[in-house]
Design a protein around this motif. Structure first.
Motif, PDB file in Angstrom:
ATOM      1  N   LEU A  86     -21.405  -4.613   1.689  1.00 44.24           N
ATOM      2  CA  LEU A  86     -21.899  -5.117   0.404  1.00 44.24           C
ATOM      3  C   LEU A  86     -22.080  -3.968  -0.597  1.00 44.24           C
ATOM      4  CD1 LEU A  86     -24.444  -7.814   1.613  1.00 44.24           C
ATOM      5  CD2 LEU A  86     -22.456  -8.222   0.129  1.00 44.24           C
ATOM      6  N   THR A  87     -22.511  -2.819  -0.098  1.00 44.11           N
ATOM      7  CA  THR A  87     -22.651  -1.643  -0.953  1.00 44.11           C
ATOM      8  C   THR A  87     -21.297  -1.238  -1.524  1.00 44.11           C
ATOM      9  OG1 THR A  87     -24.565  -0.827   0.291  1.00 44.11           O
ATOM     10  CG2 THR A  87     -23.376   0.769  -1.046  1.00 44.11           C
ATOM     11  N   GLU A  88     -20.254  -1.327  -0.689  1.00 40.90           N
ATOM     12  CA  GLU A  88     -18.899  -1.021  -1.163  1.00 40.90           C
ATOM     13  C   GLU A  88     -18.482  -1.992  -2.266  1.00 40.90           C
ATOM     14  OE1 GLU A  88     -16.295  -1.084   2.189  1.00 40.90           O
ATOM     15  OE2 GLU A  88     -17.277   0.579   3.203  1.00 40.90           O
ATOM     16  N   LYS A  89     -18.823  -3.257  -2.097  1.00 40.21           N
ATOM     17  CA  LYS A  89     -18.482  -4.253  -3.121  1.00 40.21           C
ATOM     18  C   LYS A  89     -19.241  -3.966  -4.416  1.00 40.21           C
ATOM     19  CE  LYS A  89     -15.807  -6.355  -0.289  1.00 40.21           C
ATOM     20  NZ  LYS A  89     -14.354  -6.088  -0.417  1.00 40.21           N
ATOM     21  N   MET A  90     -20.493  -3.525  -4.280  1.00 44.03           N
ATOM     22  CA  MET A  90     -21.264  -3.190  -5.476  1.00 44.03           C
ATOM     23  C   MET A  90     -20.664  -1.984  -6.182  1.00 44.03           C
ATOM     24  SD  MET A  90     -23.431  -5.497  -5.972  1.00 44.03           S
ATOM     25  CE  MET A  90     -24.028  -4.675  -7.452  1.00 44.03           C
ATOM     26  N   ASP A  91     -20.109  -1.064  -5.413  1.00 46.54           N
ATOM     27  CA  ASP A  91     -19.434   0.084  -6.028  1.00 46.54           C
ATOM     28  C   ASP A  91     -18.251  -0.393  -6.864  1.00 46.54           C
ATOM     29  OD1 ASP A  91     -21.211   1.817  -4.846  1.00 46.54           O
ATOM     30  OD2 ASP A  91     -19.884   2.348  -3.174  1.00 46.54           O
ATOM     31  N   ALA A  92     -17.522  -1.392  -6.335  1.00 48.57           N
ATOM     32  CA  ALA A  92     -16.382  -1.953  -7.073  1.00 48.57           C
ATOM     33  C   ALA A  92     -16.856  -2.657  -8.343  1.00 48.57           C
ATOM     34  CB  ALA A  92     -15.613  -2.934  -6.186  1.00 48.57           C
ATOM     35  N   LEU A  93     -17.975  -3.378  -8.245  1.00 41.89           N
ATOM     36  CA  LEU A  93     -18.525  -4.060  -9.425  1.00 41.89           C
ATOM     37  C   LEU A  93     -18.997  -3.050 -10.463  1.00 41.89           C
ATOM     38  CD1 LEU A  93     -20.583  -6.963  -7.782  1.00 41.89           C
ATOM     39  CD2 LEU A  93     -18.373  -7.122  -8.941  1.00 41.89           C
ATOM     40  N   GLN A  94     -19.528  -1.939  -9.993  1.00 40.88           N
ATOM     41  CA  GLN A  94     -19.979  -0.907 -10.936  1.00 40.88           C
ATOM     42  C   GLN A  94     -18.800  -0.323 -11.713  1.00 40.88           C
ATOM     43  OE1 GLN A  94     -22.109   2.407  -9.245  1.00 40.88           O
ATOM     44  NE2 GLN A  94     -22.805   3.133 -11.236  1.00 40.88           N
ATOM     45  N   TYR A 151     -24.791  -6.797 -13.002  1.00 37.02           N
ATOM     46  CA  TYR A 151     -24.718  -5.692 -12.045  1.00 37.02           C
ATOM     47  C   TYR A 151     -26.122  -5.224 -11.651  1.00 37.02           C
ATOM     48  CZ  TYR A 151     -24.137  -1.149  -9.973  1.00 37.02           C
ATOM     49  OH  TYR A 151     -24.239  -0.084  -9.114  1.00 37.02           O
ATOM     50  N   VAL A 152     -26.985  -5.053 -12.615  1.00 37.69           N
ATOM     51  CA  VAL A 152     -28.339  -4.578 -12.340  1.00 37.69           C
ATOM     52  C   VAL A 152     -29.083  -5.563 -11.438  1.00 37.69           C
ATOM     53  CG1 VAL A 152     -30.601  -4.113 -13.365  1.00 37.69           C
ATOM     54  CG2 VAL A 152     -28.544  -3.182 -14.429  1.00 37.69           C
ATOM     55  N   GLN A 153     -28.974  -6.855 -11.731  1.00 37.76           N
ATOM     56  CA  GLN A 153     -29.683  -7.867 -10.944  1.00 37.76           C
ATOM     57  C   GLN A 153     -29.175  -7.919  -9.503  1.00 37.76           C
ATOM     58  OE1 GLN A 153     -29.012 -11.336 -13.443  1.00 37.76           O
ATOM     59  NE2 GLN A 153     -31.066 -11.174 -14.318  1.00 37.76           N
ATOM     60  N   ARG A 154     -27.853  -7.905  -9.354  1.00 38.55           N
ATOM     61  CA  ARG A 154     -27.277  -7.999  -8.010  1.00 38.55           C
ATOM     62  C   ARG A 154     -27.518  -6.718  -7.213  1.00 38.55           C
ATOM     63  NH1 ARG A 154     -24.349 -12.653  -7.621  1.00 38.55           N
ATOM     64  NH2 ARG A 154     -23.732 -13.619  -9.589  1.00 38.55           N
ATOM     65  N   SER A 155     -27.422  -5.590  -7.881  1.00 37.12           N
ATOM     66  CA  SER A 155     -27.682  -4.316  -7.222  1.00 37.12           C
ATOM     67  C   SER A 155     -29.137  -4.223  -6.776  1.00 37.12           C
ATOM     68  CB  SER A 155     -27.348  -3.162  -8.175  1.00 37.12           C
ATOM     69  OG  SER A 155     -27.587  -1.921  -7.560  1.00 37.12           O
ATOM     70  N   SER A 156     -30.050  -4.681  -7.619  1.00 34.42           N
ATOM     71  CA  SER A 156     -31.474  -4.656  -7.277  1.00 34.42           C
ATOM     72  C   SER A 156     -31.769  -5.528  -6.067  1.00 34.42           C
ATOM     73  CB  SER A 156     -32.315  -5.121  -8.474  1.00 34.42           C
ATOM     74  OG  SER A 156     -32.169  -4.233  -9.562  1.00 34.42           O
ATOM     75  N   LEU A 157     -31.111  -6.677  -6.012  1.00 37.23           N
ATOM     76  CA  LEU A 157     -31.306  -7.577  -4.877  1.00 37.23           C
ATOM     77  C   LEU A 157     -30.849  -6.911  -3.583  1.00 37.23           C
ATOM     78  CD1 LEU A 157     -31.868 -10.263  -3.468  1.00 37.23           C
ATOM     79  CD2 LEU A 157     -29.628 -11.072  -4.257  1.00 37.23           C
ATOM     80  N   LEU A 158     -29.679  -6.311  -3.591  1.00 28.54           N
ATOM     81  CA  LEU A 158     -29.155  -5.695  -2.383  1.00 28.54           C
ATOM     82  C   LEU A 158     -29.993  -4.497  -1.944  1.00 28.54           C
ATOM     83  CD1 LEU A 158     -25.270  -5.845  -2.804  1.00 28.54           C
ATOM     84  CD2 LEU A 158     -26.798  -7.416  -1.621  1.00 28.54           C
ATOM     85  N   GLN A 159     -30.528  -3.764  -2.895  1.00 24.15           N
ATOM     86  CA  GLN A 159     -31.347  -2.598  -2.559  1.00 24.15           C
ATOM     87  C   GLN A 159     -32.638  -2.989  -1.842  1.00 24.15           C
ATOM     88  OE1 GLN A 159     -31.896  -0.358  -6.179  1.00 24.15           O
ATOM     89  NE2 GLN A 159     -29.724   0.177  -6.332  1.00 24.15           N
ATOM     90  N   MET A 160     -33.078  -4.225  -2.038  1.00 24.46           N
ATOM     91  CA  MET A 160     -34.303  -4.690  -1.373  1.00 24.46           C
ATOM     92  C   MET A 160     -34.057  -5.115   0.067  1.00 24.46           C
ATOM     93  SD  MET A 160     -36.437  -6.891  -4.193  1.00 24.46           S
ATOM     94  CE  MET A 160     -35.164  -8.138  -4.396  1.00 24.46           C
TER      95      MET A 160
END
Length: 202
Positions: A86-94, A151-160
């Motif tokens: 999921l972190t890899e996917k967030m990198d792609a979204l970033q 991006y901020v909302q989804r990234s924040s969710l995953l970081q939790m």
């Protein structure tokens, strides 16, 4: 309005909308790939919770030493693997988010650089094949804001999310889905439709 400045701004607008169109496709694909990963994470959390609620020593499985600990370790490792994906996917979204922001910034920078040559009539003028410059700038600004907030909302969710917080992992799929905004996506689709003739009018 200076004809040269007008042509330059229109060209930059075309470039930005084309970039938005392709970036939107990449963004959508990355989000689709996240959904099954979030479902897997939720399932792993349910399995971990079920494992914690069972005393294997009171079952026929008691003859297998350390089975409960080994199962928990295996499930926790699987959850870590999913979180890593999921972190890899967030990198792609970033990357997509940053690309959109960069393109929109370039358009507004050019607009500001040519502000001395701009007049209200030219900015609000529409034609059969082209929306007004004012409208297009507003649509780009809205799109950039949407992807940045997403991006901020989804990234924040995953970081939790942590393997030891089962409640958060169990609710992650629904919380992720709740961040979807079909109405905002529809507005971006509508904007891209309205500039379709403009993009072909070079």
């Amino acid at each position: 309005m200076s004809q040269e400045a007008l042509l330059s701004l229109r060209q930059e607008l075309r470039k930005c909308f084309r970039s938005l169109e392709s970036s939107r496709t990449v963004w959508g694909s990355a989000l689709e790939e996240c959904s099954p990963l979030l479902s897997s994470l939720g399932n792993l959390a349910e399995q971990l919770r079920a494992l914690k609620s069972v005393e294997l020593l009171n079952t026929p499985l008691a003859k297998f030493p350390d089975l409960q600990e080994r199962l928990q370790h295996k499930l926790t490792q699987a959850a870590d693997t999913v979180l890593s994906k999921l972190t890899e996917k967030m990198d792609a979204l970033q990357v997509v988010k940053d690309s959109i922001s960069k393109q929109v910034f370039a358009v507004f920078q050019l607009y500001e650089q040519n502000s001395d040559f701009l007049d209200l009539r030219s900015c609000v003028a529409r034609s059969a094949i082209s929306p007004s410059i004012a409208d297009m700038l507003e649509w780009l600004q809205d799109a950039e804001y949407y992807y940045r907030v997403q991006y901020v909302q989804r990234s924040s969710l995953l970081q939790m999310l942590k393997p030891d917080d089962l409640t958060l992992m169990e609710t992650a799929p629904k919380r992720w889905a709740s961040l979807d905004s079909p109405s905002r996506e529809e507005r971006i689709s509508d904007a891209l439709f309205q500039v379709s003739f403009f993009l072909e009018s070079e």
